[in-house]
Design a protein around this motif. Structure first.
Motif: not given
Length: 333
Positions: A251-259, A281-284
């Motif tokens: 999931v390259p565009l998934y915000g929780p993973v970036m977080q 994550a803020r701009d996911a």
């Protein structure tokens, strides 16, 4: 008489057209190099495009296509109700319409049509029966899992749900969600007031369950996030980084993973990388939790302020100590 004939002419023309179409319906038509019947038994006829049979067939095919596409990326057929619904859709395809009795003098059905009809009437019921048996067998496992989930949500700090999870895993050992929930229960039960040995034991059990769930279901993103937290707590930061990077590939565009990646680097101590992942994550583009990302950025800003203040105090103390040392040397001279 002329007006009556003029009025009756369209009706007679429409009646003759219907008669011609009804006769043409029973004739053979060419499809490539094979001859097939327009009206094939076991399938909705082409002249019944608006019938209920055709609507059921189209709806069943569309629903099965959606289930198969979802099953390629998710763990849907382990849920009993979805397995039972899929078997019902296959039953609709097995008998898509009422088989009409052949008319007198009607041409025989081609071998291709008979083979296709035989295929749908054998394969579809077989797969549907297997899914139905599967759904009924593993319904008990799903019941234990739901009971454990309800107990976990009501009192996450206790371990009352572990007995239900154990029974769910015994019935269905290939269900990754039972392993994930068991790992979450052990992590939630950890109390800082516990002895260090007990905390390490709980972390070890949580790591084992997360690892088993990840082997069964590599696309489980939330399990990977929890697994990375446990690995960081156990001092295995390199493996935690690999787990999060693998989740990011799914999931390259998934915000929780970036977080989760930002929090991982913050736990490791790399503030610069943590800040960059918080910005991502803020701009996911998907499932963006900008409040959590901004909260992380604010923590980093506060940490930098405290670090700068502590460094200034340290410098002042060093200058004061240097000045006092110089005065002492002067006094000694």
């Amino acid at each position: 008489q002329f007006h009556a004939a003029l009025k009756a002419w369209p009706e007679s023309l429409f009646g003759k057209s219907r008669l011609v179409l009804s006769r043409a319906r029973h004739r053979r038509c060419r499809v490539g190099h094979r001859c097939c019947e327009i009206e094939q038994p076991g399938f909705p006829s082409r002249n019944l495009r608006g019938s209920d049979d055709m609507a059921l067939v189209i709806g069943a095919i569309a629903a099965l296509a959606a289930v198969l596409a979802h099953a390629c990326f998710d763990f849907v057929l382990h849920i009993p109700i979805l397995a039972i619904i899929t078997s019902a859709l296959l039953a609709i395809l097995a008998v898509p319409g009422q088989k009409k009795a052949p008319l007198v003098g009607e041409p025989r059905v081609s071998k291709f049509a008979s083979g296709t009809c035989l295929f749908t009437r054998t394969v579809c019921p077989g797969i549907g029966t297997a899914l139905l048996i599967f759904g009924v067998m593993f319904a008990r496992s799903e019941w234990h899992f739901e009971m454990a989930r309800l107990r976990y949500e009501s009192s996450s700090g206790s371990l009352k749900q572990l007995d239900h999870l154990r029974q769910a895993r015994e019935i269905d050992p290939h269900n990754p969600f039972a392993h994930n929930l068991g790992a979450d229960a052990y992590v939630a039960a950890i109390d800082p007031k516990m002895p260090l040995v007990v905390q390490e034991a709980y972390l070890k059990k949580a790591e084992t369950h997360y690892r088993s769930a990840l082997k069964l279901y590599t696309q489980e993103v939330f399990g990977a996030i929890g697994f990375a937290e446990v690995l960081d707590a156990a001092g295995k930061s390199l493996e935690a980084e690999r787990v999060l990077n693998n989740a990011r590939t799914w999931v390259p565009l998934y915000g929780p993973v970036m977080q989760a990646q930002a929090e991982h680097w913050l736990r490791v101590g790399n503030v610069e990388l943590a800040e960059s992942y918080y910005h991502e994550a803020r701009d996911a583009a998907a499932f963006r939790d900008w409040r959590a990302a901004l909260s992380g950025l604010e923590k980093i800003a506060e940490w930098r302020k405290l670090t700068a203040a502590n460094a200034k105090i340290t410098d002042d103390e060093g200058q004061t100590e240097k000045a006092s040392t110089t005065e002492d040397l002067a006094d000694l001279e």
